[in-house]
Design a protein around this motif. Structure first.
Motif: not given
Length: 185
Positions: A114-124
């Motif tokens: 819940r700190a945005g790491h999953g979203s950053r990984l998906l975007a990258a």
């Protein structure tokens, strides 16, 4: 630590990251899959021996990937690996491996969720695959994994009607999700 400060990001994995990636994998599976997988199967794939085998597989993924389009990315916070994503060409017969890729796994350590790491990984992952000319991204999710399905659904993923059943001592059903990554509507 701010979730979007200069001490967080996504980068290609390095050989030295393999143990941390394996640790994140085992911790995440133990928590996220405890109600989805048979107990014996989960114990087997998260045992100390399995963790060592995963570490070796992740070393291979970095040092000798099966193809130039197989990649392992890590999310970092203050130089600590807190998540990872692996992708490669889609291997199912109903997809063209030149334009379709598979998100093989995307996991974030439960201690850093819940700190945005999953979203950053998906975007990258999407950015990398777009550079490779990929237009469609697919992945497999456990049918009962509401968290993963909701996360991906919020990013535009949907089931494509394909399912498979894994033999994990008892049948465990997975569904395939897909998304268009061309950036169009």
């Amino acid at each position: 630590m701010a979730a979007n400060g200069p001490d967080v990001g996504v980068r290609p994995a390095r050989r030295a990251d393999a143990a941390a990636v394996a640790d994140v994998q085992v911790r995440t599976w133990r928590q996220a899959y405890r109600d989805l997988l048979p107990d014996a199967a989960l114990a087997r794939v998260t045992s100390p021996e399995a963790r060592d085998a995963w570490r070796e597989r992740w070393v291979d993924a970095v040092t000798a990937p099966p193809s130039p389009r197989h990649r392992l990315l890590v999310a970092v916070a203050a130089d600590l690996v807190v998540g990872f994503a692996a992708h490669g060409p889609a291997e199912e017969a109903d997809h063209d491996p030149g334009t379709a890729a598979e998100l093989i796994t995307l996991l974030v350590d439960p201690l850093h969720g819940r700190a945005g790491h999953g979203s950053r990984l998906l975007a990258a992952t999407v950015d990398t695959l777009r550079e490779d000319g990929v237009t469609t991204l697919v992945t497999w999710a456990f049918e009962g994994d509401d968290v993963t399905r909701a996360f991906l659904g919020s990013a535009g993923w949907a089931p494509d009607g394909t399912a498979r059943t894994l033999d994990m001592g008892e049948p465990v059903r997975q569904i395939r999700l897909h998304t268009d990554i061309t950036g169009g509507d």
